[in-house]
Design a protein around this motif. Structure first.
Motif, PDB file in Angstrom:
ATOM      1  N   LYS A  71       0.843  -1.197   0.000  1.00  0.00           N
ATOM      2  CA  LYS A  71       0.000   0.000   0.000  1.00  0.00           C
ATOM      3  C   LYS A  71       0.877   1.246   0.000  1.00  0.00           C
ATOM      4  O   LYS A  71       1.735   1.421   0.875  1.00  0.00           O
ATOM      5  N   VAL A  72       0.643   2.116  -0.977  1.00  0.00           N
ATOM      6  CA  VAL A  72       1.373   3.381  -1.060  1.00  0.00           C
ATOM      7  C   VAL A  72       0.811   4.297   0.031  1.00  0.00           C
ATOM      8  O   VAL A  72      -0.383   4.608   0.033  1.00  0.00           O
ATOM      9  N   ALA A  73       1.656   4.707   0.950  1.00  0.00           N
ATOM     10  CA  ALA A  73       1.203   5.469   2.120  1.00  0.00           C
ATOM     11  C   ALA A  73       0.526   6.789   1.744  1.00  0.00           C
ATOM     12  O   ALA A  73      -0.491   7.154   2.331  1.00  0.00           O
ATOM     13  N   ALA A  74       1.047   7.489   0.764  1.00  0.00           N
ATOM     14  CA  ALA A  74       0.526   8.814   0.419  1.00  0.00           C
ATOM     15  C   ALA A  74      -0.859   8.767  -0.213  1.00  0.00           C
ATOM     16  O   ALA A  74      -1.682   9.647   0.028  1.00  0.00           O
ATOM     17  N   SER A  75      -1.135   7.739  -1.013  1.00  0.00           N
ATOM     18  CA  SER A  75      -2.401   7.689  -1.746  1.00  0.00           C
ATOM     19  C   SER A  75      -3.393   6.660  -1.208  1.00  0.00           C
ATOM     20  O   SER A  75      -4.586   6.749  -1.495  1.00  0.00           O
ATOM     21  N   GLY A  76      -2.901   5.664  -0.473  1.00  0.00           N
ATOM     22  CA  GLY A  76      -3.765   4.586  -0.007  1.00  0.00           C
ATOM     23  C   GLY A  76      -4.079   3.571  -1.089  1.00  0.00           C
ATOM     24  O   GLY A  76      -4.853   2.643  -0.878  1.00  0.00           O
ATOM     25  N   LYS A  77      -3.456   3.723  -2.256  1.00  0.00           N
ATOM     26  CA  LYS A  77      -3.658   2.786  -3.360  1.00  0.00           C
ATOM     27  C   LYS A  77      -2.577   1.705  -3.305  1.00  0.00           C
ATOM     28  O   LYS A  77      -1.564   1.855  -2.631  1.00  0.00           O
ATOM     29  N   PHE A  78      -2.813   0.626  -4.024  1.00  0.00           N
ATOM     30  CA  PHE A  78      -1.928  -0.528  -3.976  1.00  0.00           C
ATOM     31  C   PHE A  78      -1.152  -0.696  -5.266  1.00  0.00           C
ATOM     32  O   PHE A  78      -1.624  -0.341  -6.346  1.00  0.00           O
ATOM     33  N   VAL A  79       0.052  -1.281  -5.141  1.00  0.00           N
ATOM     34  CA  VAL A  79       0.898  -1.660  -6.273  1.00  0.00           C
ATOM     35  C   VAL A  79       1.571  -2.983  -5.892  1.00  0.00           C
ATOM     36  O   VAL A  79       1.528  -3.392  -4.730  1.00  0.00           O
ATOM     37  N   ALA A  80       2.205  -3.638  -6.869  1.00  0.00           N
ATOM     38  CA  ALA A  80       2.967  -4.848  -6.553  1.00  0.00           C
ATOM     39  C   ALA A  80       4.052  -4.484  -5.539  1.00  0.00           C
ATOM     40  O   ALA A  80       4.749  -3.485  -5.695  1.00  0.00           O
ATOM     41  N   SER A  81       4.174  -5.273  -4.489  1.00  0.00           N
ATOM     42  CA  SER A  81       5.123  -4.984  -3.415  1.00  0.00           C
ATOM     43  C   SER A  81       6.553  -5.234  -3.887  1.00  0.00           C
ATOM     44  O   SER A  81       6.937  -6.365  -4.168  1.00  0.00           O
ATOM     45  N   ALA A  82       7.339  -4.157  -3.971  1.00  0.00           N
ATOM     46  CA  ALA A  82       8.717  -4.228  -4.451  1.00  0.00           C
ATOM     47  C   ALA A  82       9.692  -3.979  -3.315  1.00  0.00           C
ATOM     48  O   ALA A  82       9.477  -3.095  -2.481  1.00  0.00           O
ATOM     49  N   VAL A  83      10.762  -4.733  -3.294  1.00  0.00           N
ATOM     50  CA  VAL A  83      11.776  -4.610  -2.251  1.00  0.00           C
ATOM     51  C   VAL A  83      12.369  -3.207  -2.215  1.00  0.00           C
ATOM     52  O   VAL A  83      12.561  -2.632  -1.152  1.00  0.00           O
ATOM     53  N   GLY A  84      12.643  -2.626  -3.367  1.00  0.00           N
ATOM     54  CA  GLY A  84      13.309  -1.329  -3.442  1.00  0.00           C
ATOM     55  C   GLY A  84      12.410  -0.122  -3.235  1.00  0.00           C
ATOM     56  O   GLY A  84      12.887   1.006  -3.255  1.00  0.00           O
ATOM     57  N   ALA A  85      11.126  -0.333  -3.032  1.00  0.00           N
ATOM     58  CA  ALA A  85      10.209   0.805  -2.857  1.00  0.00           C
ATOM     59  C   ALA A  85      10.471   1.498  -1.527  1.00  0.00           C
ATOM     60  O   ALA A  85      10.945   0.885  -0.570  1.00  0.00           O
TER      61      ALA A  85
END
Length: 123
Positions: free
Chosen positions: A44-58
């Motif tokens: 979950k992207v903290a700023a938007s509350g939307k989801f993306v594939a979970s990446a190690v480098g994020a």
């Protein structure tokens, strides 16, 4: 002879879930996330509350796996609404889909531990 390759099926990874399907929630996959296959580990992207594939480098919060996409979608150019497993479930680890940068065993183990933290047990 034509060779056909069958992709992942919705819910193929799901072994058990809580009564009343309370394991599921409707979520939004962020535009630009690309093609999400059923069984993809999501962060979950903290700023938007939307989801993306979970990446190690994020570094935006999505590095922590907190859900598994129940259905696939194409979020290449627009947000996509799908259902995801977010709690109280057991999933088959052999049919989960990881972000391309989660290619090491330790990185996959870390994602599985993240999921256990929200009540999703990888078998």
């Amino acid at each position: 002879m034509t060779v056909l390759i069958e992709g992942r099926h919705p819910g193929e990874f799901l072994m058990t879930e809580a009564n009343g399907q309370r394991s599921r929630e409707n979520i939004t996959i962020a535009s630009g996330a690309g093609i999400i296959a059923p069984g993809t580990l999501l962060g979950k992207v903290a700023a938007s509350g939307k989801f993306v594939a979970s990446a190690v480098g994020a570094t935006d919060g999505s590095q922590t796996a907190v859900a598994v996409a129940l259905y696939g979608c194409d979020a290449t150019s627009t947000d996509a609404a799908i259902a995801a497993i977010v709690r109280d479930a057991e999933v088959n680890g052999h049919v989960l889909t990881y972000h391309a940068d989660r290619d090491q065993a330790a990185e996959k183990a870390s994602a599985k531990a993240d999921l256990a933290g929200v009540g999703i047990v990888v078998r």
